[in-house]
Scaffold this motif. Structure first.
Motif, PDB file in Angstrom:
ATOM      1  N   CYS A  92       0.817  -1.230   0.000  1.00 43.56           N
ATOM      2  CA  CYS A  92       0.000   0.000   0.000  1.00 43.56           C
ATOM      3  C   CYS A  92       0.844   1.271   0.000  1.00 43.56           C
ATOM      4  CB  CYS A  92      -0.938   0.010   1.213  1.00 43.56           C
ATOM      5  SG  CYS A  92      -2.190  -1.274   1.116  1.00 43.56           S
ATOM      6  N   HIS A  93       2.096   1.195   0.446  1.00 43.18           N
ATOM      7  CA  HIS A  93       2.959   2.373   0.432  1.00 43.18           C
ATOM      8  C   HIS A  93       3.912   2.268  -0.749  1.00 43.18           C
ATOM      9  CE1 HIS A  93       1.862   2.434   4.763  1.00 43.18           C
ATOM     10  NE2 HIS A  93       1.964   3.744   4.614  1.00 43.18           N
ATOM     11  N   ILE A  94       3.956   3.328  -1.533  1.00 47.44           N
ATOM     12  CA  ILE A  94       4.920   3.314  -2.634  1.00 47.44           C
ATOM     13  C   ILE A  94       6.244   3.829  -2.077  1.00 47.44           C
ATOM     14  CG2 ILE A  94       5.400   4.137  -4.983  1.00 47.44           C
ATOM     15  CD1 ILE A  94       2.300   4.667  -5.098  1.00 47.44           C
ATOM     16  N   ALA A  95       7.037   2.883  -1.550  1.00 48.27           N
ATOM     17  CA  ALA A  95       8.342   3.276  -1.002  1.00 48.27           C
ATOM     18  C   ALA A  95       9.421   2.368  -1.591  1.00 48.27           C
ATOM     19  CB  ALA A  95       8.339   3.199   0.510  1.00 48.27           C
ATOM     20  N   VAL A 125     -17.825   0.108  11.067  1.00 51.21           N
ATOM     21  CA  VAL A 125     -17.135   1.232  10.436  1.00 51.21           C
ATOM     22  C   VAL A 125     -15.643   0.897  10.418  1.00 51.21           C
ATOM     23  CG1 VAL A 125     -16.707   3.719  10.519  1.00 51.21           C
ATOM     24  CG2 VAL A 125     -18.869   2.800  11.387  1.00 51.21           C
ATOM     25  N   THR A 126     -15.115   0.686   9.218  1.00 50.83           N
ATOM     26  CA  THR A 126     -13.707   0.304   9.109  1.00 50.83           C
ATOM     27  C   THR A 126     -12.903   1.504   8.623  1.00 50.83           C
ATOM     28  OG1 THR A 126     -14.371  -1.934   8.549  1.00 50.83           O
ATOM     29  CG2 THR A 126     -12.113  -1.307   7.961  1.00 50.83           C
ATOM     30  N   PHE A 127     -11.790   1.772   9.284  1.00 47.18           N
ATOM     31  CA  PHE A 127     -10.933   2.861   8.793  1.00 47.18           C
ATOM     32  C   PHE A 127      -9.564   2.298   8.415  1.00 47.18           C
ATOM     33  CE2 PHE A 127      -8.200   6.537   8.810  1.00 47.18           C
ATOM     34  CZ  PHE A 127      -8.949   7.387   8.007  1.00 47.18           C
ATOM     35  N   TRP A 128      -9.170   2.637   7.199  1.00 46.97           N
ATOM     36  CA  TRP A 128      -7.897   2.160   6.633  1.00 46.97           C
ATOM     37  C   TRP A 128      -6.883   3.290   6.829  1.00 46.97           C
ATOM     38  CZ3 TRP A 128      -7.241  -2.710   4.893  1.00 46.97           C
ATOM     39  CH2 TRP A 128      -6.135  -2.998   4.093  1.00 46.97           C
ATOM     40  N   HIS A 129      -5.961   3.119   7.758  1.00 49.99           N
ATOM     41  CA  HIS A 129      -5.080   4.238   8.145  1.00 49.99           C
ATOM     42  C   HIS A 129      -3.938   4.493   7.169  1.00 49.99           C
ATOM     43  CE1 HIS A 129      -6.530   5.021  12.352  1.00 49.99           C
ATOM     44  NE2 HIS A 129      -7.123   3.863  12.104  1.00 49.99           N
ATOM     45  N   ILE A 130      -3.755   3.616   6.206  1.00 51.98           N
ATOM     46  CA  ILE A 130      -2.621   3.790   5.281  1.00 51.98           C
ATOM     47  C   ILE A 130      -3.177   4.055   3.869  1.00 51.98           C
ATOM     48  CG2 ILE A 130      -1.106   2.362   6.721  1.00 51.98           C
ATOM     49  CD1 ILE A 130      -1.551   0.038   4.801  1.00 51.98           C
ATOM     50  N   PRO A 131      -2.335   4.407   2.916  1.00 53.76           N
ATOM     51  CA  PRO A 131      -2.870   4.665   1.571  1.00 53.76           C
ATOM     52  C   PRO A 131      -3.469   3.396   0.958  1.00 53.76           C
ATOM     53  CG  PRO A 131      -0.598   5.477   1.786  1.00 53.76           C
ATOM     54  CD  PRO A 131      -0.870   4.639   2.995  1.00 53.76           C
ATOM     55  N   TRP A 132      -4.342   3.583  -0.045  1.00 54.84           N
ATOM     56  CA  TRP A 132      -4.806   2.438  -0.840  1.00 54.84           C
ATOM     57  C   TRP A 132      -4.208   2.640  -2.231  1.00 54.84           C
ATOM     58  CZ3 TRP A 132      -7.539  -1.876   0.667  1.00 54.84           C
ATOM     59  CH2 TRP A 132      -7.834  -2.783  -0.347  1.00 54.84           C
ATOM     60  N   PRO A 133      -3.453   1.647  -2.734  1.00 55.11           N
ATOM     61  CA  PRO A 133      -2.756   1.855  -4.008  1.00 55.11           C
ATOM     62  C   PRO A 133      -3.706   1.750  -5.198  1.00 55.11           C
ATOM     63  CG  PRO A 133      -2.452  -0.378  -3.268  1.00 55.11           C
ATOM     64  CD  PRO A 133      -3.298   0.289  -2.222  1.00 55.11           C
ATOM     65  N   ASN A 134      -3.169   1.980  -6.397  1.00 57.51           N
ATOM     66  CA  ASN A 134      -4.030   1.827  -7.572  1.00 57.51           C
ATOM     67  C   ASN A 134      -4.291   0.337  -7.842  1.00 57.51           C
ATOM     68  OD1 ASN A 134      -1.864   0.768  -9.014  1.00 57.51           O
ATOM     69  ND2 ASN A 134      -1.213   2.786  -9.678  1.00 57.51           N
ATOM     70  N   VAL A 158       8.741  16.542   8.013  1.00 54.38           N
ATOM     71  CA  VAL A 158       7.956  15.317   7.798  1.00 54.38           C
ATOM     72  C   VAL A 158       8.173  14.988   6.328  1.00 54.38           C
ATOM     73  CG1 VAL A 158       5.625  14.378   7.653  1.00 54.38           C
ATOM     74  CG2 VAL A 158       6.258  15.858   9.575  1.00 54.38           C
ATOM     75  N   SER A 159       9.071  14.022   6.072  1.00 50.37           N
ATOM     76  CA  SER A 159       9.466  13.797   4.676  1.00 50.37           C
ATOM     77  C   SER A 159       9.024  12.418   4.187  1.00 50.37           C
ATOM     78  CB  SER A 159      10.983  13.953   4.548  1.00 50.37           C
ATOM     79  OG  SER A 159      11.625  13.086   5.466  1.00 50.37           O
ATOM     80  N   SER A 160       7.792  12.007   4.573  1.00 55.90           N
ATOM     81  CA  SER A 160       7.316  10.670   4.189  1.00 55.90           C
ATOM     82  C   SER A 160       7.402  10.457   2.683  1.00 55.90           C
ATOM     83  CB  SER A 160       5.852  10.511   4.592  1.00 55.90           C
ATOM     84  OG  SER A 160       5.666  10.887   5.920  1.00 55.90           O
ATOM     85  N   LEU A 161       7.851   9.259   2.315  1.00 53.83           N
ATOM     86  CA  LEU A 161       7.874   8.916   0.888  1.00 53.83           C
ATOM     87  C   LEU A 161       6.444   8.609   0.425  1.00 53.83           C
ATOM     88  CD1 LEU A 161      11.044   6.640   0.909  1.00 53.83           C
ATOM     89  CD2 LEU A 161      10.874   9.114   0.559  1.00 53.83           C
ATOM     90  N   HIS A 162       5.617   8.153   1.372  1.00 55.91           N
ATOM     91  CA  HIS A 162       4.191   7.915   1.125  1.00 55.91           C
ATOM     92  C   HIS A 162       3.537   7.748   2.493  1.00 55.91           C
ATOM     93  CE1 HIS A 162       1.020   5.700  -1.568  1.00 55.91           C
ATOM     94  NE2 HIS A 162       0.708   6.949  -1.298  1.00 55.91           N
ATOM     95  N   ASP A 163       2.430   8.410   2.707  1.00 55.21           N
ATOM     96  CA  ASP A 163       1.792   8.375   4.028  1.00 55.21           C
ATOM     97  C   ASP A 163       0.305   8.651   3.857  1.00 55.21           C
ATOM     98  OD1 ASP A 163       1.848   8.194   6.785  1.00 55.21           O
ATOM     99  OD2 ASP A 163       3.575   9.526   6.980  1.00 55.21           O
ATOM    100  N   THR A 170       5.102  16.268  -0.014  1.00 58.38           N
ATOM    101  CA  THR A 170       3.900  16.309  -0.856  1.00 58.38           C
ATOM    102  C   THR A 170       3.212  14.932  -0.931  1.00 58.38           C
ATOM    103  OG1 THR A 170       3.103  17.033  -3.000  1.00 58.38           O
ATOM    104  CG2 THR A 170       5.172  15.833  -3.007  1.00 58.38           C
ATOM    105  N   PHE A 171       3.918  13.876  -0.507  1.00 61.21           N
ATOM    106  CA  PHE A 171       3.351  12.525  -0.566  1.00 61.21           C
ATOM    107  C   PHE A 171       2.672  12.088   0.737  1.00 61.21           C
ATOM    108  CE2 PHE A 171       7.071  12.439  -3.539  1.00 61.21           C
ATOM    109  CZ  PHE A 171       6.306  12.607  -4.686  1.00 61.21           C
ATOM    110  N   ALA A 172       2.566  13.021   1.681  1.00 62.75           N
ATOM    111  CA  ALA A 172       1.820  12.726   2.923  1.00 62.75           C
ATOM    112  C   ALA A 172       0.425  13.326   2.751  1.00 62.75           C
ATOM    113  CB  ALA A 172       2.512  13.358   4.125  1.00 62.75           C
TER     114      ALA A 172
END
Ligand code: F6P
Length: 768
Positions: free
Chosen positions: A373-376, A436-445, A646-651, A675-677
């Motif tokens: 899910c993280h593009i790192a 109610v489900t919460f997905w705390h990380i990104p969802w990829p394509n 905060v320099s996350s590569l994906h967040d 910009t990726f957070a």
């Protein structure tokens, strides 16, 4: 049947609550009537008075014209006889009841031949005279007069002055006013009475219709309506109410606090039972060396977001018991009341074997889903055995949910990628639960997600939820694409929902946030004192400026990348040599996983290398603090810093960025944000950077160190205002209000199910 009656009662309440009272109409009619009355009567009074004045003037003009020749002749003759004749003529003229007095104002300003009725205080000097006829109102001895002056031989012979008594005009206008007043009062009473009677009849009809409809529903006598217009009025009312609630949630500004959240839950979800499910527990009990137990609050965005919410609404939090003293602190049912200092909810711990933990947590969750899910650019690993444990542990937690639930329809708040299968498992056993489900990380394509060998099962599991939340719309859209690509389902983009096997899941963005005000801010020293404390702790010189980075030691955070940026800063701006230090606080995490260990080794080596290249015996450009930092320490660091990176590569979101902003009640300090957070969508006043480009980040660091105070304050003020209003109570509140709305809709559908076959379709159309 009970739920049908609950539904009927709901409709009854909606209808009766919205029935307007006749008294309201009478009052409104009376107010409107009074307004009309006052306006009309004063307009009529003015009109009558104006008309009366015109009338007297006209009469005077006619009288004068009839005698003008004779008057001019006598006026030319200055003899006393002529004056006596004039006086006699004028006396005849004023026999008209509207004229009071007549005389001549001579060119030299003397009054000649005035009738005896001429007011003695009326002097020629006070009368406006000209080449044409003039008229002016005058008040003498509380009498209203109108004085007209007619020129004789173009004014050469003076002016005939005619005095009119205006008492007549005033009396006429007052009389008209009274007539109009009486007439309007009578009309207003008649109209309000008619409206009140009409309303009484209408209300009685509504009530009768409601009673009849409910009776018909109960007896099964109602035919299915085919159009919305054919629905009973009461159900249309209920639908309108539903629309109203939705508009309220979307459009009204609310200051979200724990109290607001509690009140919202009390009002919208009365008596609802709340259960939270997450892997990480909010309080970890550990044995400490030399005996005793300490309590640790983990470095977890999820925990810092959910904890204040469950504190506010109470309930049970089900999580993995991972501390060395966790088993020693629970009761026989594996429960412990928390928070330790002021218990307000129950923590139910689940015990996992080492194999389960390796397969479910380290394996499938963190070596499979996390990098997927993280593009790192860390390759995900999918192992059959990990998947088996993942399923098994999801079953265990689902089991715990069912056991802990005291009601058949609890609200279950499922957290994160550790429990993608759990929503479906709970749905099967508690079909009425609101999940109610919460997905705390990104969802990829969809393409990337397609790598997962068990993608269909994951999607199916998540679509057991009632509501599925992501941080951003972008992630929701990626999810829709993935569902569309891999399972047979119906996606309604307008309504933002996906339906699988007849069950519909709403998919919505809920940007997560932090509590406001943050509890870690309480007890903090003033900013200069925090700076002094941090300088002394890390051995920094008096004038050394400080940059900070604080997070778990995770490869998605871009820790190595920001060190490269510090290196670039010192190369491009040597003026900072000896005058700037970057403090990186990083909590060890998931150290069993090779990629995490490798990251830590790489970061330590890189810090050493940069320190060797630029440092001196008494100054280091990078200080690495690798350990757990408690919230008070973290906030002290934030307050000591000139900037935070905060320099996350994906967040998905990144709560460190929001915490830094919350810590700076002095409105100083600069946020350098990737910009990726997800946070960069909201905190646009930060310096937004591309973490893959060291030069860009170094430039932002230099800008932060040289930014004028006024600019820092302006940026920080904006960001603080945003975090204050979009806080974690709002995040939870919006999800829970959406859940409440969903439950309401289900109540209406239940009501309709027996008899109104077409209603669900209509409901769906209106609620989209
Ligand atoms: O970001 C995803 C997440 O689950 C967060 O919610 C949490 O802050 C973090 O990962 C914690 O990771 P762990 O519990 O594995 O230490």
């Amino acid at each position: 049947m009970t739920s049908l009656w609950r539904g009927l009662a709901f409709v009854r309440d909606q209808v009766l609550a919205r029935v307007p009272r006749p008294a309201v109409f009478i009052a409104l009619g009376a107010i409107a009537g009074a307004g009309v009355l006052l306006t009309v009567s004063s307009l009529v009074g003015v009109a009558v008075e104006t008309w009366s004045r015109g009338d007297v003037q006209l009469r005077a003009r006619i009288v004068l014209l009839s005698a003008k020749g004779q008057i001019e002749e006598l006026a030319r003759d200055p003899s006393p006889e002529a004056a006596a004749e004039l006086q006699a003529l004028f006396a005849r003229l004023i026999t008209d009841e509207r004229l009071q007095a007549v005389g001549i104002c001579e060119p030299d300003g003397r009054m000649r031949a005035p009738t005896s009725t001429m007011p003695s205080r009326l002097l020629c000097a006070s009368i406006r005279r000209g080449k044409a006829e003039t008229t002016m109102p005058i008040r003498i001895d509380s009498q209203d007069l109108l004085v007209s002056a007619f020129p004789l031989a173009d004014g050469v012979l003076g002016h005939v002055v005619i005095v009119h008594d205006l008492t007549y005009a005033k009396a006429r206008s007052d009389k008209a006013r009274v007539y109009i007043l009486v007439a309007t009062v009578v009309a207003a009473l008649l109209v309000s009475g008619a409206v009140a009677v009409a309303m009484l009849v209408l209300v009685r009809n509504w009530r009768t219709a409601l009673r009849t409809t409910l009776e018909d529903l109960r007896a099964g006598r109602v035919d299915a309506p085919h159009t919305e217009a054919a629905l009973p009025a009461e159900l249309r009312e209920a639908l309108d109410q539903y629309d109203l609630v939705r508009r309220t949630i979307d459009g009204v500004h609310i200051d979200w606090t724990p109290e607001t959240l509690q009140r919202a839950l009390g009002a919208e979800l009365p008596g609802a039972e709340v259960l939270v499910v997450s892997n990480r527990e909010p309080y970890i009990h550990n044995h400490i060396e030399g005996g005793g137990i300490n309590v640790q609050i983990p470095a977890s965005g999820l925990v810092s977001a959910i904890e204040p919410v469950i504190r506010a609404c109470g309930g049970t939090w089900i999580a993995h018991g991972s501390g060395s003293a966790d088993r020693d602190t629970v009761d026989a049912a594996d429960r412990i009341a928390v928070p330790p200092d002021a218990p307000s909810y129950a923590l139910r711990r689940i015990w996992l074997t080492e194999e389960q933990q390796d397969g479910y947590y380290y394996g499938f969750s963190n070596e499979g889903m996390w990098p997927l899910c993280h593009i790192a650019f860390v390759r995900p690993a999918f192992r059959e055995s990990d998947w088996r444990y993942y399923r098994e542990v999801n079953e265990m937690f689902a089991d715990a949910v069912v056991r802990e639930a005291k009601t058949r329809d609890p609200i279950v708040l499922v957290q994160d990628y550790h429990f993608a299968l759990l929503p479906r498992m709970v749905r099967k056993r508690l079909p009425k639960a609101t999940i109610v489900t919460f997905w705390h990380i990104p969802w990829p394509n969809a393409e990337t997600f397609g790598i997962c060998p068990w993608k269909e099962e994951i999607i199916d599991g998540l679509l057991g939820s009632s509501i599925l939340g992501f941080h951003t719309d972008f992630h929701c859209n990626n999810f829709f694409e993935t569902v569309d690509r891999f399972v047979e389902s119906r996606i309604d983009r307008e309504r933002r929902s996906a339906t699988l096997g007849g069950h519909e899941t709403l998919v919505r963005p809920y940007p997560i946030s932090i509590e406001w005000p943050p509890s870690a801010l309480a007890g903090q020293k003033p900013v200069p004192a925090c700076g002094a404390a941090v300088r002394s702790r890390f051995g920094l010189g008096e004038g050394v400026r400080i940059g900070v980075g604080i997070e778990r030691f995770d490869y998605t955070k871009g820790i190595v990348d920001r060190m490269h940026a510090v290196d670039a800063l010192l190369q491009n701006h040597p003026e900072w040599l000896g005058r700037f230090t970057f403090i990186q606080a990083a909590a060890p995490t998931r150290s069993k996983i090779a990629s995490y260990r490798a990251l830590q080794d790489e970061a330590v080596a890189l810090a050493d290398e940069i320190n060797a290249r630029h440092g001196t015996p008494d100054w280091r450009p990078i200080v690495l603090s690798i350990r757990h930092h408690d919230p008070a320490e973290v906030f002290e660091l934030f307050r000591a810093a000139d900037f935070c990176v905060v320099s996350s590569l994906h967040d998905g979101m990144n709560l460190v960025a929001k915490e830094f902003v919350a810590a700076r009640d002095d409105e100083r300090g600069v946020l350098v944000l990737s910009t990726f957070a997800g946070a960069s969508r909201e905190l646009v006043e930060g310096l937004i950077v591309n973490p893959y480009y060291a030069y860009d980040m170094a430039d932002a660091m230099n800008r932060a160190l040289t930014m004028p105070v006024a600019e820092q304050e302006a940026r920080m003020r904006q960001m603080r205002a945003l975090v204050r209003t979009r806080n974690v109570y709002r995040w939870a509140g919006q999800m829970l209000l959406d859940a409440a709305q969903l439950r309401r809709r289900e109540a209406i559908e239940t009501l309709a199910a027996g008899n109104l076959a077409a209603l669900p379709r209509l409901l769906r159309r209106r609620m989209g």
